[in-house]
Design a protein around this motif. Structure first.
Motif, PDB file in Angstrom:
ATOM      1  N   MET A 182       0.835  -1.203   0.000  1.00  0.00           N
ATOM      2  CA  MET A 182       0.000   0.000   0.000  1.00  0.00           C
ATOM      3  C   MET A 182       0.867   1.249   0.000  1.00  0.00           C
ATOM      4  SD  MET A 182      -3.118  -0.954   2.577  1.00  0.00           S
ATOM      5  CE  MET A 182      -3.794   0.671   2.440  1.00  0.00           C
ATOM      6  N   THR A 183       0.366   2.279  -0.654  1.00  0.00           N
ATOM      7  CA  THR A 183       1.053   3.565  -0.642  1.00  0.00           C
ATOM      8  C   THR A 183       0.077   4.629  -0.156  1.00  0.00           C
ATOM      9  OG1 THR A 183       0.436   4.048  -2.926  1.00  0.00           O
ATOM     10  CG2 THR A 183       2.551   2.966  -2.592  1.00  0.00           C
ATOM     11  N   SER A 184       0.606   5.703   0.376  1.00  0.00           N
ATOM     12  CA  SER A 184      -0.234   6.809   0.810  1.00  0.00           C
ATOM     13  C   SER A 184      -0.698   7.584  -0.416  1.00  0.00           C
ATOM     14  CB  SER A 184       0.542   7.746   1.739  1.00  0.00           C
ATOM     15  OG  SER A 184       1.530   8.446   1.003  1.00  0.00           O
ATOM     16  N   PHE A 185      -1.710   8.415  -0.220  1.00  0.00           N
ATOM     17  CA  PHE A 185      -2.196   9.232  -1.327  1.00  0.00           C
ATOM     18  C   PHE A 185      -1.106  10.185  -1.803  1.00  0.00           C
ATOM     19  CE2 PHE A 185      -4.821  12.723  -3.153  1.00  0.00           C
ATOM     20  CZ  PHE A 185      -5.336  12.001  -4.216  1.00  0.00           C
ATOM     21  N   ALA A 186      -0.343  10.736  -0.868  1.00  0.00           N
ATOM     22  CA  ALA A 186       0.746  11.648  -1.234  1.00  0.00           C
ATOM     23  C   ALA A 186       1.784  10.923  -2.085  1.00  0.00           C
ATOM     24  CB  ALA A 186       1.395  12.232   0.020  1.00  0.00           C
TER      25      ALA A 186
END
Length: 104
Positions: free
Chosen positions: A9-13
């Motif tokens: 998973m990655t952050s929105f940023a």
């Protein structure tokens, strides 16, 4: 019971950085500007509906056209400041407060 952490998973940023580049790059700044215009259009549409106004009624209140109101609500990026002020002041009975922030 412990929850598994998804390492993929990655952050929105992080997603924005990957998709549009880091803040300060031309592509990212175009995205950010477009997003701000989108938010402005949504804000106007929500306030108009909250006041129980049609696009025609709002346009009449602020001496513009329903087509122009529609363009703004649907993410137009060439809004005149004078028209924007009339929409909020005369059309929606609201005041605009501006602030300036350093981008990066």
């Amino acid at each position: 019971m412990m929850k598994k952490i998804n390492k993929n998973m990655t952050s929105f940023a992080e997603h924005l950085d990957k998709q549009y580049g880091k803040r300060g790059t031309e592509t990212r700044e175009q995205y950010e500007q477009g997003f701000e215009m989108f938010k402005l259009g949504v804000m106007i549409q929500e306030l108009r509906k909250k006041e129980g106004l049609t696009q025609m009624e709002l346009a009449q209140r602020c001496q513009t056209t329903p087509k122009y109101i529609s363009r703004i609500e649907n993410n137009a990026n060439d809004i005149k400041m004078s028209t924007l002020l009339r929409i909020f002041n005369q059309g929606l009975g609201r005041k605009i407060n501006l602030s300036v922030e350093q981008v990066y």
